[in-house]
Enzyme design. Sequence first.
Site, PDB file in Angstrom:
ATOM      1  N   HIS A 124      -9.199 -49.401   1.843  1.00 11.99           N
ATOM      2  CA  HIS A 124      -9.764 -47.915  -0.086  1.00 11.99           C
ATOM      3  C   HIS A 124      -9.744 -46.452   0.637  1.00 11.99           C
ATOM      4  CE1 HIS A 124     -14.317 -48.266   1.213  1.00 11.99           C
ATOM      5  NE2 HIS A 124     -14.395 -47.523   0.195  1.00 11.99           N
ATOM      6  N   ASP A 141      -9.862 -55.437   3.069  1.00 11.09           N
ATOM      7  CA  ASP A 141     -10.490 -53.826   2.369  1.00 11.09           C
ATOM      8  C   ASP A 141     -10.318 -53.443   4.241  1.00 11.09           C
ATOM      9  OD1 ASP A 141     -10.577 -51.633   2.051  1.00 11.09           O
ATOM     10  OD2 ASP A 141     -12.657 -51.790   0.810  1.00 11.09           O
ATOM     11  N   GLY A 192     -18.726 -42.452   1.765  1.00 11.18           N
ATOM     12  CA  GLY A 192     -18.871 -41.698   2.677  1.00 11.18           C
ATOM     13  C   GLY A 192     -18.567 -42.682   3.952  1.00 11.18           C
ATOM     14  N   SER A 241     -17.853 -45.729   4.361  1.00  6.69           N
ATOM     15  CA  SER A 241     -16.972 -46.558   4.464  1.00  6.69           C
ATOM     16  C   SER A 241     -15.720 -46.593   5.440  1.00  6.69           C
ATOM     17  CB  SER A 241     -15.628 -46.596   2.659  1.00  6.69           C
ATOM     18  OG  SER A 241     -16.402 -47.292   2.404  1.00  6.69           O
ATOM     19  N   GLY A 242     -14.728 -47.438   6.152  1.00  5.06           N
ATOM     20  CA  GLY A 242     -14.360 -47.306   7.247  1.00  5.06           C
ATOM     21  C   GLY A 242     -15.146 -47.810   7.954  1.00  5.06           C
TER      22      GLY A 242
END
Length: 718
Positions: free
Chosen positions: A87, A139, A241, A243-244
């Site tokens: 995402h 994701d 922020g 995320s990942g």
Amino acid sequence: MARHLLLPVVMLVLSPIPGAFQDSALSPTQEEPEDLDCGRFEPSTRIVGGSDAQPGTWPWQVSLHHGGGHICGGSLIAPSWVLSAAHCFMTNGTLEPAAEWSVLLGVHSQDGPLDGAHTRAVAAIVVPVNYSQVELGADLALLHLASPASLGPAVRPVCLPRASHRFVHGTACWATGWGDVQEADPLPLPWVLQEVELRLLGEATCQCLYSQPGPFNLTLQILPGMLCAGYPEGRRDTCQGDSGGPLVCEEGGRWFQAGITSFGFGCGRRNRPGVFTAVATYEAWIREQVMGSEPGPAFPTQPQKPQSDPQEPRENCTIALPECGKAPRPGAWPWEAQVMVPGSRPCHGALVSESWVLAPASCFLHPSSSDSPPRDLDAWRVLLPSRPRAERVARLVQHENASWEDASDLALLQLRTPVNLSAAPRPVCLPHPEHYFLPGSRCRLARWGRGEPALGPGALLEAELLGGWWCHCLYGRQGAAVPLPGDPPHALCPAYQEEEEAGSCWNDSRWSLLCQEEGTWFLAGIRDFPSDCLRPRAFFPVQTHGPWISHVTRGAYLEDQLTWDWGPDGEETETQTCPPYTQHGVPVAAAVSILTPRICHCLYQGILPPGTLCVLYAEGQENRCEMTSAPPLLCQTTEGSWVLVGMAVQGSRELFAAIGPEEAWISQTVGEAHFLPSSGSPHWPTGGSNLCPPELAKASGSPRAVHFLLLLTLLIQS
Ligand code: 4AZ
């Protein structure tokens, strides 16, 4: 990523994700040459509720930059490969060009010169073909670096789990990132990498938590390939922020990446743990993408397989209840704080966390003293219930717009030592900005600031919240749009009965408004407007200050709404703009307030036929409008249609016979009559006490007494 998932539940079907592999692609016995050391760091000596990481602690953590700033986290899995979340790279269903992204490796603080850090361009971004949106899983993304990273003490790859790897529920793992430290509250300078310990939650536990209705009734289906980590009580979590970025767990001296930070409902909320992409599920997909790359990522065999299958019992469903806002009885408020400043009267405030008290800034900031904050905090004391000694004050933080007489008259006082929370002291709950206190909510007034000495014994401090429409139009601009449920209101209007002291409108009193939902008390409003005797009184909503309070305190108890009423007959049927007036500024009709059935019943001592609607006009206003003797009672729907709701009962201006029950008869007689499906009839949430306040029954028939009920009316001074 959107902070609030507005999730139609119907589209979520529990089915295996195509392309997600379950422990099949490569069996653990199929050893390959382990060409890359992974998952280790040499100890050199946001994350919500986390703390600064030590430099070099998480050497696989990378920062992904786009447009000159940090957007997402990622993890180094091989010299040329970074694992992150899909995402982060998708806009409106399309993948953003790899060339617009850069990868920062070996970075600790993102402020100033990035010593020891280096940057790599991105050659390609790959996302699973079945990724569409975070709530549907898959994701994850792989970034192929344009040139390999330079490995060193601050830059090392993490180990990846095989599909057969089993992470045991309850294991303490760590999430890292430069994301927000709370919802909509960015990590402050110097942007040091944050770490937070999170516990792995089993799928059934996580599904149980996410099945608890939350604000706007959103629930979520946890799908295969997703993994939850956090705590039912919230407060420690990943956020926007992060995320990942990786969720890693140590096993046999190596760190394995169990998850990729993906999404959640808000950050750190109760019963809403973080949702991660379960990396093990995607072993085969990752291997397929990096094929031919030397050295590739390492998938070490699990050092020690858990003894038993870590599947938890299905019925594992322990939700967390609010830790704030519980009182033994109304009036015995465990958050009641009295701030003692030498030389002035005690100031009443509320405990909002272990270390912070909220109180009016005007208690401490005098208009004459040129608004300079006081410095003699040493002599200040705070009295809290059930504490043997007064607390000392470490810091005073005024609201940036704090002024003598307005909605931002707020200050936060930090206690020198945090108090242990128990039955008392216990903090009050604070509402999020989108909180919607339902009309009819049961509320109480509590002392606030330098309030008057306690009210007389007969004082009735019980209050009932009125519909937002009335309150807004009474105190807002004519023709102004009324905030929808979920939009922060400009004012809250509780109906309550004041002591019958002639001439006293409690002008000197300062009150806060506490409203109850499911037995939990929220600080909903502060200080009634200086509105003379205009009724209903209006309070400034506290919810607009939620973000400031949590920013300063980093731990105030902002609690999700606990009661909803989103039915089609709810408040939404009310008009969405304040009523229009004729060119000459004269009302073409009198605006009235329809009383709740409970108040109506109490007022007329239960003698009215069922279905009778009661309304109230403002004091002295009943005869100001040119009204016929039997005016119709009209309400406007959201779509703007006017609906005939009632006909005046003969001889009364306050009582109307509801039209709804006569629908069959009217339709039979007048074939063309057009009825809207139930949208025109007023609706109130049920619940709450059915007892009548003692003073109310006496009030029936006496217009003067009725006005102490204060639901009013005319919106302009013509
Ligand atoms: C985000 O917006 C996000 N609390 C990441 C993690 C979580 C929520 C939001 C989990 O990227």
